[in-house]
Design an enzyme around this catalytic site. Structure first.
Site, PDB file in Angstrom:
ATOM      1  N   LYS A 111       0.494  -0.857  -0.287  1.00 52.41           N
ATOM      2  CA  LYS A 111      -0.036   0.205  -0.187  1.00 52.41           C
ATOM      3  C   LYS A 111       0.747   1.384   0.292  1.00 52.41           C
ATOM      4  CE  LYS A 111      -2.642   2.262   3.176  1.00 52.41           C
ATOM      5  NZ  LYS A 111      -3.208   3.099   3.652  1.00 52.41           N
ATOM      6  N   GLY A 172      -7.337   9.805  10.609  1.00 52.78           N
ATOM      7  CA  GLY A 172      -6.828   9.285  11.873  1.00 52.78           C
ATOM      8  C   GLY A 172      -8.089  10.377  12.281  1.00 52.78           C
ATOM      9  N   ALA A 198      -9.037   5.128   4.952  1.00 53.03           N
ATOM     10  CA  ALA A 198      -8.587   6.521   6.046  1.00 53.03           C
ATOM     11  C   ALA A 198     -10.271   7.407   6.318  1.00 53.03           C
ATOM     12  CB  ALA A 198      -7.563   7.432   5.173  1.00 53.03           C
ATOM     13  N   GLY A 199     -10.437   7.757   7.678  1.00 52.70           N
ATOM     14  CA  GLY A 199     -11.173   8.680   8.328  1.00 52.70           C
ATOM     15  C   GLY A 199     -12.529   8.184   8.465  1.00 52.70           C
ATOM     16  N   ASN A 220      -8.088   2.374  11.035  1.00 55.67           N
ATOM     17  CA  ASN A 220      -7.436   1.512  11.910  1.00 55.67           C
ATOM     18  C   ASN A 220      -7.930   2.054  13.545  1.00 55.67           C
ATOM     19  OD1 ASN A 220      -3.866   1.825  12.849  1.00 55.67           O
ATOM     20  ND2 ASN A 220      -5.218   0.834  13.700  1.00 55.67           N
TER      21      ASN A 220
HETATM   22  C1  LIG Z   1      -3.115   1.715   8.951  1.00 58.51           C
HETATM   23  C2  LIG Z   1      -2.929   3.245   7.647  1.00 58.51           C
HETATM   24  O1  LIG Z   1      -3.016   2.297   6.531  1.00 58.51           O
HETATM   25  C3  LIG Z   1      -3.675   4.122   7.275  1.00 58.51           C
HETATM   26  O2  LIG Z   1      -2.854   5.041   6.821  1.00 58.51           O
HETATM   27  C4  LIG Z   1      -4.942   4.643   7.213  1.00 58.51           C
HETATM   28  O3  LIG Z   1      -4.849   5.573   6.201  1.00 58.51           O
HETATM   29  C5  LIG Z   1      -6.329   4.444   8.233  1.00 58.51           C
HETATM   30  O4  LIG Z   1      -6.051   5.565   8.480  1.00 58.51           O
HETATM   31  P1  LIG Z   1      -7.573   6.027   9.878  1.00 58.51           P
HETATM   32  O5  LIG Z   1      -6.694   5.612  10.580  1.00 58.51           O
HETATM   33  O6  LIG Z   1      -8.232   6.903   9.772  1.00 58.51           O
HETATM   34  O7  LIG Z   1      -8.349   4.519   9.300  1.00 58.51           O
END
Ligand SMILES: CC(=O)[C@@H](O)[C@H](O)COP(=O)(O)O
Length: 269
Positions: A111, A172, A198-199, A220
């Site tokens: 990734k 995050g 993400a988000g 995450n």
């Molecule tokens: C774990 C990872 O690859 C992060 O860079 C991803 O973009 C997750 O983002 P969040 O923590 O907002 O879910």
């Protein structure tokens, strides 16, 4: 005892990334947990089959004296997806992917994320394009974290990226999908899987991504920083499945005015 009536639903086609088929459409990260044991339990509950790891921040064997994540997340069971979190230039990202390939015995699915600045962690798309091109030439299968710009998403696909991963909101932030219209446009134009990356903040955000027709969601923080990460992981698993089912079922059209739920024609009195 009541007889159960079964309603078999037509099979969905599975998620396929770089020639490999997955039952789960939820991809998870490994950062921000209290400890490795909690990481393992949450990932188990999520049902995820693809687990992403930040090569620059996670011990995958670089340091033999520290706990190795691969002891908890076994590469025999999970597809490990090394990511380039923390890289701000194409050069750093490429170097990080090459290191991952060495640590993981020739593993070539990665990734790619090249970040633009600390405050927003938005992708630097100029550097991302350069890195993607180099990595693809180098034989990597690139899943790419990108902005939600439909034209850039198409360009990355045309270059040969195996999955397009537009952000829902800053990494995050937990803000949920900020631009549904753009995500929908990216999905409509894509011939490779599109996964929101993400988000996501809570289960309904994941469902929305799936209802928009995304092939999956990577997250995450929403799991790792929930009060109960294992329960949230389970909620996310269900949310992804619910969103996929709703997308396949096809939502009713929105209307401006009411229409009675029971017909008024042919009433008895
Ligand atoms: C774990 C990872 O690859 C992060 O860079 C991803 O973009 C997750 O983002 P969040 O923590 O907002 O879910």
């Amino acid at each position: 005892m009541t007889d159960t009536i079964e309603h078999p639903l037509p099979e969905d086609r599975p998620l396929e990334i770089a020639g490999r088929v997955y039952r789960s459409r939820l991809l998870v990260g490994t950062g921000k947990y209290r400890d490795l044991a909690e990481t393992g339990r949450a990932i188990e509950a999520s049902g995820a089959e693809i687990v992403t790891v930040a090569v620059r921040r996670t011990n995958l064997g670089q340091n033999p004296d520290e706990p190795n994540l691969l002891d908890v997340i076994s590469p025999e069971r999970y597809t490990i997806l090394p990511n380039t979190a923390g890289c701000f230039t194409a050069k750093d990202a490429v170097r990080t992917c090459r290191l991952a390939r060495e640590l993981l015995d020739g593993h070539d699915l990665v990734k790619l994320e090249v970040l633009g600045e600390e405050k927003t962690l938005y992708p630097n798309m100029t550097e991302t394009l350069v890195a993607a091109e180099t990595l693809i030439r180098d034989g990597f299968k690139v899943m790419v974290y990108c902005s939600d710009d439909p034209l850039l998403a198409k360009r990355l696909e045309d270059m040969g990226c195996v999955a397009i991963m537009p952000l829902g909101a800053p990494i995050g932030s937990g803000l949920g999908i900020q631009n549904r219209y753009n995500i929908r446009l990216i999905v409509e134009n894509a011939r490779v899987p599109v996964l929101v990356d993400a988000g996501v903040g809570t289960a309904s955000d994941a469902t929305i991504a799936m209802e928009l027709g995304c092939d999956g969601v990577l997250m995450n923080t929403a799991i790792a920083q929930a009060r109960d990460p294992v329960r949230m992981a389970d909620a996310m698993r269900l949310a992804i499945e619910a969103g996929r089912q709703a997308y396949l079922a096809g939502r009713m059209p929105k209307k401006r005015y009411a229409s009675a739920s029971s017909p008024i024609d042919g009433t008895f009195f």
